[in-house]
Design a protein around this motif. Structure first.
Motif, PDB file in Angstrom:
ATOM      1  N   ASN A   1       0.805  -1.221   0.000  1.00 20.29           N
ATOM      2  CA  ASN A   1       0.000   0.000   0.000  1.00 20.29           C
ATOM      3  C   ASN A   1       0.840   1.274   0.000  1.00 20.29           C
ATOM      4  N   GLY A   2       2.121   1.141  -0.295  1.00 22.04           N
ATOM      5  CA  GLY A   2       2.973   2.316  -0.365  1.00 22.04           C
ATOM      6  C   GLY A   2       4.000   2.367   0.747  1.00 22.04           C
ATOM      7  N   GLU A   3       4.652   3.508   0.838  1.00 21.43           N
ATOM      8  CA  GLU A   3       5.714   3.679   1.822  1.00 21.43           C
ATOM      9  C   GLU A   3       5.140   3.876   3.219  1.00 21.43           C
ATOM     10  N   ARG A   4       5.862   3.372   4.200  1.00 23.20           N
ATOM     11  CA  ARG A   4       5.489   3.528   5.604  1.00 23.20           C
ATOM     12  C   ARG A   4       6.758   3.831   6.391  1.00 23.20           C
TER      13      ARG A   4
ATOM     14  N   VAL B   1       5.263  -0.115  15.060  1.00 24.55           N
ATOM     15  CA  VAL B   1       4.108   0.405  14.345  1.00 24.55           C
ATOM     16  C   VAL B   1       4.595   0.891  12.984  1.00 24.55           C
ATOM     17  N   GLU B   2       3.742   0.736  11.982  1.00 25.39           N
ATOM     18  CA  GLU B   2       4.042   1.266  10.651  1.00 25.39           C
ATOM     19  C   GLU B   2       3.016   2.345  10.357  1.00 25.39           C
ATOM     20  N   LEU B   3       3.498   3.557  10.079  1.00 25.78           N
ATOM     21  CA  LEU B   3       2.618   4.702   9.857  1.00 25.78           C
ATOM     22  C   LEU B   3       2.748   5.195   8.424  1.00 25.78           C
ATOM     23  N   ASP B   4       1.591   5.496   7.789  1.00 18.97           N
ATOM     24  CA  ASP B   4       1.625   6.050   6.439  1.00 18.97           C
ATOM     25  C   ASP B   4       1.790   7.571   6.527  1.00 18.97           C
TER      26      ASP B   4
END
Length: 84
Positions: free
Chosen positions: A20-23, A35-38
């Motif tokens: 879904n893209g970079e995080r 945690v991975e944040l957009d």
């Protein structure tokens, strides 16, 4: 990846690619949390007042768990993490 450390904690920060893209992945290896944040979630952090982060630190050892005493971070700083 880079690491930020002070006398209380260590976190690693790295940019990761997902379907879904970079995080931005933020990990606390000692506590075992990450945690991975957009980008929108990261931007939302910039909208927050300092009080929001103070509330997050009301449970400095992670999410509430039964039998774990929550103490303000200021107590831990003043008393060097001693439990009393």
């Amino acid at each position: 990846m880079f690491t930020l450390t002070n006398e209380f904690t260590t976190v690693t920060i790295e940019k990761v690619q997902t379907r879904n893209g970079e995080r931005l992945r933020i990990s606390a290896p000692r506590m075992g949390y990450s945690v991975e944040l957009d980008p929108l979630e990261l931007e939302a952090l910039t909208w927050q007042p300092v009080e929001t982060f103070s509330r997050l630190l009301s449970t400095p050892f992670g999410p509430d768990e039964e039998g774990v005493e929550a103490r303000p971070l200021s107590d831990l700083i003043l008393f060097g993490g001693e439990h009393g």
